[in-house]
Scaffold this motif. Sequence first.
Motif, PDB file in Angstrom:
ATOM      1  N   ALA A   1       0.820  -1.222   0.000  1.00 48.45           N
ATOM      2  CA  ALA A   1       0.000   0.000   0.000  1.00 48.45           C
ATOM      3  C   ALA A   1       0.852   1.269   0.000  1.00 48.45           C
ATOM      4  N   THR A   2       2.116   1.149   0.438  1.00 49.04           N
ATOM      5  CA  THR A   2       2.972   2.350   0.435  1.00 49.04           C
ATOM      6  C   THR A   2       3.224   2.831  -0.994  1.00 49.04           C
ATOM      7  N   LEU A   3       2.945   1.958  -1.980  1.00 44.71           N
ATOM      8  CA  LEU A   3       3.096   2.350  -3.392  1.00 44.71           C
ATOM      9  C   LEU A   3       2.011   3.333  -3.823  1.00 44.71           C
ATOM     10  N   LEU A   4       0.980   3.506  -2.995  1.00 47.43           N
ATOM     11  CA  LEU A   4      -0.136   4.378  -3.366  1.00 47.43           C
ATOM     12  C   LEU A   4       0.177   5.857  -3.141  1.00 47.43           C
ATOM     13  N   THR A   5       1.314   6.141  -2.496  1.00 47.07           N
ATOM     14  CA  THR A   5       1.628   7.545  -2.210  1.00 47.07           C
ATOM     15  C   THR A   5       3.072   7.872  -2.582  1.00 47.07           C
ATOM     16  N   ASP A   6       3.337   9.163  -2.802  1.00 51.17           N
ATOM     17  CA  ASP A   6       4.712   9.617  -3.017  1.00 51.17           C
ATOM     18  C   ASP A   6       5.374   9.987  -1.686  1.00 51.17           C
ATOM     19  N   ASP A   7       4.578  10.063  -0.630  1.00 53.21           N
ATOM     20  CA  ASP A   7       5.108  10.488   0.681  1.00 53.21           C
ATOM     21  C   ASP A   7       5.778   9.323   1.409  1.00 53.21           C
ATOM     22  N   ALA A   8       6.439   9.667   2.513  1.00 53.33           N
ATOM     23  CA  ALA A   8       7.083   8.643   3.341  1.00 53.33           C
ATOM     24  C   ALA A   8       6.054   7.914   4.203  1.00 53.33           C
ATOM     25  N   CYS A   9       6.263   6.631   4.401  1.00 48.97           N
ATOM     26  CA  CYS A   9       5.414   5.844   5.313  1.00 48.97           C
ATOM     27  C   CYS A   9       6.311   5.153   6.325  1.00 48.97           C
ATOM     28  N   ILE A  10       5.820   5.061   7.553  1.00 48.56           N
ATOM     29  CA  ILE A  10       6.585   4.385   8.609  1.00 48.56           C
ATOM     30  C   ILE A  10       5.723   3.257   9.168  1.00 48.56           C
ATOM     31  N   ILE A  11       6.240   2.046   9.075  1.00 46.88           N
ATOM     32  CA  ILE A  11       5.474   0.886   9.553  1.00 46.88           C
ATOM     33  C   ILE A  11       6.237   0.265  10.726  1.00 46.88           C
TER      34      ILE A  11
ATOM     35  N   LYS B   1      10.885   8.110  -1.029  1.00 39.07           N
ATOM     36  CA  LYS B   1      11.163   8.393  -2.437  1.00 39.07           C
ATOM     37  C   LYS B   1       9.863   8.632  -3.194  1.00 39.07           C
ATOM     38  N   SER B   2       9.752   9.860  -3.614  1.00 43.00           N
ATOM     39  CA  SER B   2       8.544  10.209  -4.353  1.00 43.00           C
ATOM     40  C   SER B   2       8.712   9.857  -5.828  1.00 43.00           C
ATOM     41  N   LYS B   3       7.617   9.803  -6.509  1.00 42.90           N
ATOM     42  CA  LYS B   3       7.576   9.663  -7.967  1.00 42.90           C
ATOM     43  C   LYS B   3       8.384   8.469  -8.505  1.00 42.90           C
ATOM     44  N   TYR B   4       8.133   7.298  -7.954  1.00 43.17           N
ATOM     45  CA  TYR B   4       8.726   6.108  -8.572  1.00 43.17           C
ATOM     46  C   TYR B   4       8.002   5.875  -9.905  1.00 43.17           C
ATOM     47  N   THR B   5       8.669   5.253 -10.857  1.00 42.09           N
ATOM     48  CA  THR B   5       8.041   5.108 -12.177  1.00 42.09           C
ATOM     49  C   THR B   5       8.037   3.672 -12.700  1.00 42.09           C
ATOM     50  N   ASN B   6       8.807   2.790 -12.063  1.00 42.18           N
ATOM     51  CA  ASN B   6       8.835   1.413 -12.576  1.00 42.18           C
ATOM     52  C   ASN B   6       7.524   0.708 -12.216  1.00 42.18           C
ATOM     53  N   TYR B   7       6.923   0.066 -13.176  1.00 42.37           N
ATOM     54  CA  TYR B   7       5.629  -0.584 -12.926  1.00 42.37           C
ATOM     55  C   TYR B   7       5.689  -2.093 -13.189  1.00 42.37           C
ATOM     56  N   VAL B   8       6.927  -2.637 -13.257  1.00 41.25           N
ATOM     57  CA  VAL B   8       7.059  -4.068 -13.575  1.00 41.25           C
ATOM     58  C   VAL B   8       7.531  -4.840 -12.346  1.00 41.25           C
TER      59      VAL B   8
ATOM     60  N   LEU C   1      -0.161  -0.312  -7.979  1.00 42.58           N
ATOM     61  CA  LEU C   1       0.556   0.192  -9.165  1.00 42.58           C
ATOM     62  C   LEU C   1      -0.427   0.743 -10.183  1.00 42.58           C
ATOM     63  N   LEU C   2      -1.487  -0.013 -10.405  1.00 37.42           N
ATOM     64  CA  LEU C   2      -2.468   0.390 -11.407  1.00 37.42           C
ATOM     65  C   LEU C   2      -3.150   1.703 -10.996  1.00 37.42           C
ATOM     66  N   ALA C   3      -3.491   1.802  -9.711  1.00 40.33           N
ATOM     67  CA  ALA C   3      -4.180   3.005  -9.240  1.00 40.33           C
ATOM     68  C   ALA C   3      -3.257   4.224  -9.311  1.00 40.33           C
ATOM     69  N   LYS C   4      -1.987   4.026  -8.993  1.00 37.32           N
ATOM     70  CA  LYS C   4      -1.076   5.182  -8.894  1.00 37.32           C
ATOM     71  C   LYS C   4      -0.465   5.540 -10.250  1.00 37.32           C
ATOM     72  N   LEU C   5      -0.006   4.512 -10.995  1.00 43.25           N
ATOM     73  CA  LEU C   5       0.720   4.796 -12.248  1.00 43.25           C
ATOM     74  C   LEU C   5      -0.142   4.579 -13.487  1.00 43.25           C
TER      75      LEU C   5
ATOM     76  N   LEU D   1      -3.359   9.974  -1.939  1.00 39.33           N
ATOM     77  CA  LEU D   1      -3.145   9.532  -0.558  1.00 39.33           C
ATOM     78  C   LEU D   1      -1.822  10.123  -0.072  1.00 39.33           C
ATOM     79  N   HIS D   2      -1.737  10.318   1.240  1.00 28.33           N
ATOM     80  CA  HIS D   2      -0.491  10.874   1.791  1.00 28.33           C
ATOM     81  C   HIS D   2       0.219   9.832   2.659  1.00 28.33           C
ATOM     82  N   GLY D   3       1.391  10.179   3.164  1.00 28.10           N
ATOM     83  CA  GLY D   3       2.158   9.257   4.002  1.00 28.10           C
ATOM     84  C   GLY D   3       1.452   9.002   5.326  1.00 28.10           C
ATOM     85  N   ALA D   4       1.821   7.913   5.992  1.00 30.65           N
ATOM     86  CA  ALA D   4       1.184   7.587   7.271  1.00 30.65           C
ATOM     87  C   ALA D   4       2.117   6.705   8.103  1.00 30.65           C
ATOM     88  N   GLU D   5       1.797   6.624   9.408  1.00 34.91           N
ATOM     89  CA  GLU D   5       2.531   5.733  10.323  1.00 34.91           C
ATOM     90  C   GLU D   5       1.562   4.704  10.828  1.00 34.91           C
TER      91      GLU D   5
END
Length: 420
Positions: free
Chosen positions: A31-41, A75-82, A101-105, A224-228
């Motif tokens: 789910a962290t792929l859904l945002t460009d912000d940082a997430c802390i788990i 890391k914001s704006k990742y672009t690889n979708y494979v 991936l589909l929702a974001k890219l 979506l934004h980053g979250a902890e």
Amino acid sequence: MDKLIIEGGIRLKGEVSISGAKNAVLPILAATLLTDDACIIRGVPDLRDVHTMLRIIKSLGKNVEFDKGVVVVTKSKYTNYVADYKLVSTMRASFCVLGPLLAKLKKAKVSLPGGCVIGIRPVDLHIKGLKALGAEIDIQGGYVVANCTGLKGTNIYLGGIYGSSVLGTDNIMMAATLATGRTVIESAACEPEVVDLAEFLIKMGAKIRGYGTPIIEIEGVKELHGAEHTIIPDRIEAGTFMISALITGGSITVKNVLPQHLGAVIDKLEEMGASISRLGNSIRIHRKTSLKPVNIITLPYPGFPTDMQAQIMSLMAITPGISIITEKIYPDRFMHIAELNRMGAHIQREGPHAIIEGVKKLSGAPVMASDLRASACLVLAGLVASGKTTVSRIYHLERGYENLEQKLQRLGARIWREKE
Ligand code: EPU
């Protein structure tokens, strides 16, 4: 490759603390792929499957740090979708990067995970759900290639012949968070791990209602934004330790557990003769009476979990009388029967049923683990068997149990690791 050696016959005693849930953390990392912000788990268990998911997220372009149970994804704006075959084929849960991936890219190419030793395990429900949201999906060279101009909310019935799908619900719920309009998932999985994912998504800004019930409603948002987040305790690890107390005739306090997630397991173990007290976030368990046979049908949550089927079978193997297990989720998840029988158990398989005639004792033997929960079942059998049990192929155990042998050693078990 390592193997585990167990000298059985010790009554386990003491306290054990449960790690974060494998099946919650894997989709949450996706789910962290859904945002460009940082997430802390937080509360992330150090497991082989977690490292695989982190490698996948890294391969897609995110930065990942994992230290002392905390994962930070940046890391914001990742672009690889494979998502590559080499990674996805080793772990089915990696398929749940498809929805994010589909929702974001708006495009994704994710290897099909294939079957595994517990059954065929198709992904038709995931694909049906994403198509309903408006994705174009092709299968090319063993990959799911998905594209969309933008996902659109809709009503999706996600039940299959074996009931709801946990990762299927996760995938569609994640994709729908960024769709336009409202999505209703009917026959959604109700597992606590789905609830944990929904709670993480809500912290990221998603609008979700009804999670934990068969009808989940998602109102899409623009971003979506980053979250902890802290991962829930692993109910299957907890259940496995509860059985380790019963099978050895010991007495254990299982700490950092949510007893409400273990209702069906607690009920069956009490029926088998356990005394179980729920004390806040702990469970105390010991044998109250002699063991009694029971019948079990594995079902989606809140029914008895398929992921506890192999472990309870080892307990039934030494329970006087006849117990019957009906496996309703994965009718072929019975690879452990032959290995338990090599230790002296009397278990017969009839289609999706296992008929277990309890024996007085099991005897240690060299056995081979075929999957994660089958490995746990063989370790449990080894704890009560006379003599020495050698469990090979324990990399399966490392996929889902954090520090299993150290935790068992602290409870008094004679268990150690050797090179094959
Ligand atoms: N199914 C379909 N089509 C699909 C998806 C699933 O027919 O598109 C079928 C499956 O073949 C199975 C049933 O539906 O008969 C339920 O499968 P589900 O999709 O719920 O399984 P999953 O999401 O792939 C998760 C856990 C499994 C656990 C099952 C059932 C993770 C990472 N894995 O798998 O955990 O057994 O739910 O509760 O969450 C384990 O931890 O050892 C493990 C195998």
